[in-house]
Design an enzyme around this catalytic site. Structure first.
Site, PDB file in Angstrom:
ATOM      1  N   GLN A   1      18.254 -30.031  40.269  1.00 13.49           N
ATOM      2  CA  GLN A   1      18.337 -29.924  38.813  1.00 13.49           C
ATOM      3  C   GLN A   1      19.349 -30.916  38.266  1.00 13.49           C
ATOM      4  O   GLN A   1      19.105 -31.589  37.258  1.00 13.49           O
ATOM      5  CB  GLN A   1      18.727 -28.498  38.423  1.00 13.49           C
ATOM      6  CG  GLN A   1      18.826 -28.272  36.923  1.00 13.49           C
ATOM      7  CD  GLN A   1      17.487 -28.381  36.228  1.00 13.49           C
ATOM      8  OE1 GLN A   1      16.535 -27.674  36.580  1.00 13.49           O
ATOM      9  NE2 GLN A   1      17.386 -29.274  35.244  1.00 13.49           N
TER      10      GLN A   1
ATOM     11  N   ASP B   1      22.190 -22.529  29.585  1.00 13.96           N
ATOM     12  CA  ASP B   1      21.306 -21.857  30.534  1.00 13.96           C
ATOM     13  C   ASP B   1      21.297 -20.375  30.169  1.00 13.96           C
ATOM     14  O   ASP B   1      22.111 -19.917  29.365  1.00 13.96           O
ATOM     15  CB  ASP B   1      21.828 -22.075  31.967  1.00 13.96           C
ATOM     16  CG  ASP B   1      20.845 -21.625  33.044  1.00 13.96           C
ATOM     17  OD1 ASP B   1      19.698 -21.259  32.713  1.00 13.96           O
ATOM     18  OD2 ASP B   1      21.227 -21.629  34.230  1.00 13.96           O
TER      19      ASP B   1
ATOM     20  N   CYS C   1      17.989 -26.094  31.497  1.00 17.83           N
ATOM     21  CA  CYS C   1      17.234 -26.219  32.744  1.00 17.83           C
ATOM     22  C   CYS C   1      15.957 -25.377  32.748  1.00 17.83           C
ATOM     23  O   CYS C   1      15.103 -25.575  33.625  1.00 17.83           O
ATOM     24  CB  CYS C   1      18.117 -25.859  33.942  1.00 17.83           C
ATOM     25  SG  CYS C   1      18.935 -24.264  33.808  1.00 17.83           S
TER      26      CYS C   1
ATOM     27  N   ARG D   1      12.442 -33.527  36.650  1.00 19.02           N
ATOM     28  CA  ARG D   1      12.566 -32.882  37.954  1.00 19.02           C
ATOM     29  C   ARG D   1      11.665 -33.584  38.962  1.00 19.02           C
ATOM     30  O   ARG D   1      12.075 -33.873  40.094  1.00 19.02           O
ATOM     31  CB  ARG D   1      12.209 -31.393  37.856  1.00 19.02           C
ATOM     32  CG  ARG D   1      13.238 -30.506  37.177  1.00 19.02           C
ATOM     33  CD  ARG D   1      14.513 -30.388  38.006  1.00 19.02           C
ATOM     34  NE  ARG D   1      14.267 -29.900  39.338  1.00 19.02           N
ATOM     35  CZ  ARG D   1      14.132 -28.616  39.671  1.00 19.02           C
ATOM     36  NH1 ARG D   1      14.239 -27.667  38.747  1.00 19.02           N
ATOM     37  NH2 ARG D   1      13.931 -28.260  40.929  1.00 19.02           N
TER      38      ARG D   1
ATOM     39  N   HIS E   1      22.542 -26.125  42.547  1.00 24.59           N
ATOM     40  CA  HIS E   1      21.164 -26.551  42.278  1.00 24.59           C
ATOM     41  C   HIS E   1      21.152 -28.076  42.146  1.00 24.59           C
ATOM     42  O   HIS E   1      21.008 -28.621  41.058  1.00 24.59           O
ATOM     43  CB  HIS E   1      20.674 -25.889  40.994  1.00 24.59           C
ATOM     44  CG  HIS E   1      19.199 -25.870  40.816  1.00 24.59           C
ATOM     45  ND1 HIS E   1      18.320 -26.530  41.655  1.00 24.59           N
ATOM     46  CD2 HIS E   1      18.421 -25.259  39.868  1.00 24.59           C
ATOM     47  CE1 HIS E   1      17.083 -26.333  41.232  1.00 24.59           C
ATOM     48  NE2 HIS E   1      17.112 -25.562  40.166  1.00 24.59           N
TER      49      HIS E   1
ATOM     50  N   ARG F   1      14.305 -22.790  48.768  1.00 18.24           N
ATOM     51  CA  ARG F   1      14.764 -22.108  47.555  1.00 18.24           C
ATOM     52  C   ARG F   1      15.151 -20.705  48.000  1.00 18.24           C
ATOM     53  O   ARG F   1      14.288 -19.850  48.234  1.00 18.24           O
ATOM     54  CB  ARG F   1      13.652 -22.084  46.508  1.00 18.24           C
ATOM     55  CG  ARG F   1      14.065 -21.551  45.138  1.00 18.24           C
ATOM     56  CD  ARG F   1      12.907 -21.710  44.165  1.00 18.24           C
ATOM     57  NE  ARG F   1      13.163 -21.111  42.881  1.00 18.24           N
ATOM     58  CZ  ARG F   1      13.711 -21.720  41.837  1.00 18.24           C
ATOM     59  NH1 ARG F   1      14.080 -22.982  41.941  1.00 18.24           N
ATOM     60  NH2 ARG F   1      13.875 -21.088  40.696  1.00 18.24           N
TER      61      ARG F   1
END
Length: 311
Positions: free
Chosen positions: A131, A221, A261, A289, A128, A101
């Protein structure tokens, strides 16, 4: 060596297989079956950015698969105390998989380039992919299929939006980004998607109301992502008319599902009424996830088990 950095590394058939495995593992878990598919395997979580969902979902998922995890923060000195090559090759002597990450996608690409250990992108400034896996898994659970479905993203053309555009292209879904001028997705990224998937149905519009009129899923988001705090005031002004609230949902089909998300700033990009409504899949989306990443880890590390047990 197989990595998962953007989703460009895998084929649509590979993607569908990962989703199939994820669904299978979720069903097994619900039934009380936790097969130790990755027993004695170790995943390292190498994180430069804060995390709730990514960290906990990978740690819990690996434990459910019979393996273990290590969280590696600033103290390990990634890119500080030794060369990136030495760091990566030494890590590869100890673990079976690394989830990165990172603030810069280039750092994850560099690590994968050494081919010392499989790398999963747990989030970068570019994309991502984990996700996006959970997102389409959630849509499939809610709507029964993915092909031809229309996903509309209302907000910034950020890393999440870019992964969604790609995964929709891979699965023959339509993708629409509704954003103010100047907040579109990266043109190089879109060119790469178009080159890989010439039949992709991707569009960018400025009017969020028209963008959702035939949407099967409406996604939003935060308007200001990590690292963009200095732009917060300008972004609030630019996105003021892009809130996912009752007014926007009234323009959408009654069957449309709502996605986010997380973390969300309630009252800004989405209202309490919408995120807590019966149309919202946000909490299940977050839970997926873990299930999607379990499928991905098994696909990377134990395909013989998949071939024998998932049909």
């Amino acid at each position: 060596m197989q990595h998962l950095l953007t989703l460009f590394e895998i084929s649509p058939d590979d993607l569908k297989r990962v989703l199939q495995v994820s669904m299978d593992l979720k069903a097994r878990l619900v039934a009380g079956d936790r097969p130790p598919i990755l027993a004695q395997h170790m995943v390292a979580l190498l994180f430069e950015k804060p995390s709730l969902r990514t960290r906990v979902s990978f740690e819990t998922g690996m434990a459910q698969l019979g393996g273990a995890s290590l969280f590696l923060g600033d103290d390990v000195g990634w890119g500080k105390r030794e060369s990136p090559s030495d760091f990566t090759h030494v890590l590869g002597e100890f673990v079976d998989l690394v989830v990165c990450r990172a603030k810069s996608h280039d750092r994850v690409e560099q690590m994968a380039g050494f081919n010392a250990v499989p790398i999963i992108n747990g989030l970068t400034d570019l994309c991502h992919p984990c996700q996006a896996l959970a997102d389409v898994m959630t849509v499939q659970e809610s709507l029964g299929s993915l092909e031809g479905k229309h996903l509309t993203f209302v907000g910034d053309g950020n890393n999440v939006a870019q992964s969604l555009a790609l995964i929709c292209a891979m699965l023959d879904m339509r993708f629409t980004l509704a954003c103010p001028e100047g907040y579109e997705m990266d043109s190089d990224w879109l060119a790469r998607v178009a080159n890989a998937y010439p039949k992709a149905k991707i569009e960018t519009v400025n009017d969020p109301m028209t963008a959702v009129t035939d949407a099967d899923a409406i996604y939003t988001d935060v308007w200001t992502s990590m690292g963009q705090e200095s732009e917060d005031a300008a972004r609030k002004r630019a996105f003021a008319s892009y809130q996912v609230g009752d007014k926007l949902m009234a323009k959408a089909p009654s069957h449309a599902r709502v996605l986010h998300c997380l973390p969300a700033i309630r009252g800004q990009e989405i209202t309490d009424e919408v995120i807590d409504s019966s149309q919202s899949d946000v909490i299940r989306q977050a839970g997926n996830r873990m299930h999607a990443q379990k499928g991905l880890m098994v696909w990377l590390l134990n395909r013989p088990w998949i071939d024998k047990n998932v049909t």
